[in-house]
Design a protein around this motif. Sequence first.
Motif, PDB file in Angstrom:
ATOM      1  N   ALA A   1      30.534  41.920  45.388  1.00  0.00           N
ATOM      2  CA  ALA A   1      30.376  43.351  45.149  1.00  0.00           C
ATOM      3  C   ALA A   1      30.423  43.611  43.655  1.00  0.00           C
ATOM      4  O   ALA A   1      31.122  42.910  42.919  1.00  0.00           O
ATOM      5  N   LEU A   2      29.679  44.605  43.221  1.00  0.00           N
ATOM      6  CA  LEU A   2      29.751  45.089  41.851  1.00  0.00           C
ATOM      7  C   LEU A   2      30.508  46.406  41.873  1.00  0.00           C
ATOM      8  O   LEU A   2      30.295  47.237  42.764  1.00  0.00           O
TER       9      LEU A   2
ATOM     10  N   ALA B   1      42.241  40.340  41.684  1.00  0.00           N
ATOM     11  CA  ALA B   1      42.329  39.058  42.395  1.00  0.00           C
ATOM     12  C   ALA B   1      43.482  39.077  43.397  1.00  0.00           C
ATOM     13  O   ALA B   1      44.601  39.460  43.075  1.00  0.00           O
ATOM     14  N   GLY B   2      43.172  38.696  44.643  1.00  0.00           N
ATOM     15  CA  GLY B   2      44.172  38.657  45.708  1.00  0.00           C
ATOM     16  C   GLY B   2      44.324  39.964  46.463  1.00  0.00           C
ATOM     17  O   GLY B   2      44.951  40.004  47.521  1.00  0.00           O
ATOM     18  N   LYS B   3      43.732  41.044  45.964  1.00  0.00           N
ATOM     19  CA  LYS B   3      43.805  42.334  46.655  1.00  0.00           C
ATOM     20  C   LYS B   3      42.655  42.424  47.651  1.00  0.00           C
ATOM     21  O   LYS B   3      41.859  41.505  47.777  1.00  0.00           O
TER      22      LYS B   3
ATOM     23  N   ASN C   1      38.098  36.322  43.236  1.00  0.00           N
ATOM     24  CA  ASN C   1      37.867  36.181  41.805  1.00  0.00           C
ATOM     25  C   ASN C   1      37.092  37.391  41.318  1.00  0.00           C
ATOM     26  O   ASN C   1      36.455  38.083  42.102  1.00  0.00           O
ATOM     27  N   PHE C   2      37.137  37.634  40.037  1.00  0.00           N
ATOM     28  CA  PHE C   2      36.332  38.702  39.451  1.00  0.00           C
ATOM     29  C   PHE C   2      35.944  38.296  38.035  1.00  0.00           C
ATOM     30  O   PHE C   2      36.624  37.494  37.404  1.00  0.00           O
TER      31      PHE C   2
ATOM     32  N   LEU D   1      32.919  41.173  41.864  1.00  0.00           N
ATOM     33  CA  LEU D   1      34.035  40.783  42.719  1.00  0.00           C
ATOM     34  C   LEU D   1      33.534  39.736  43.703  1.00  0.00           C
ATOM     35  O   LEU D   1      32.619  39.997  44.483  1.00  0.00           O
ATOM     36  N   GLU D   2      34.092  38.543  43.626  1.00  0.00           N
ATOM     37  CA  GLU D   2      33.748  37.499  44.578  1.00  0.00           C
ATOM     38  C   GLU D   2      34.685  37.649  45.772  1.00  0.00           C
ATOM     39  O   GLU D   2      35.903  37.633  45.616  1.00  0.00           O
TER      40      GLU D   2
END
Length: 92
Positions: free
Chosen positions: A49-50, A60-62, A75-76, A87-88
């Motif tokens: 997602a962008l 990260a982790g949310k 990851n971002f 957003l990966e």
Amino acid sequence: MAFTEDLSVFFDIDGFAVAATYNGATAVQVIFDEAYLENLGIAGSNPMALGKASDFAAPAGKTLLIGATTYTIRNFRPLDGGAIVVLELEKP
């Protein structure tokens, strides 16, 4: 005078973006893609997602809820001088 971009045009849900919920509480708009990939004989999807960087503090982790699916942000990385983040995502 510093140049500031109006990112609302890109993240308009009537155009490119979809509504999402960040970390269970914050409404955000993202451009979502769950492209099918086949690399080195391994196939699957790679959800990403962008979003506006200002909407995502240390993501990260949310979680990110899109439609009926809750993804974990694994990851971002910043784009466009840091105004936008990639957003990966990972399905549960």
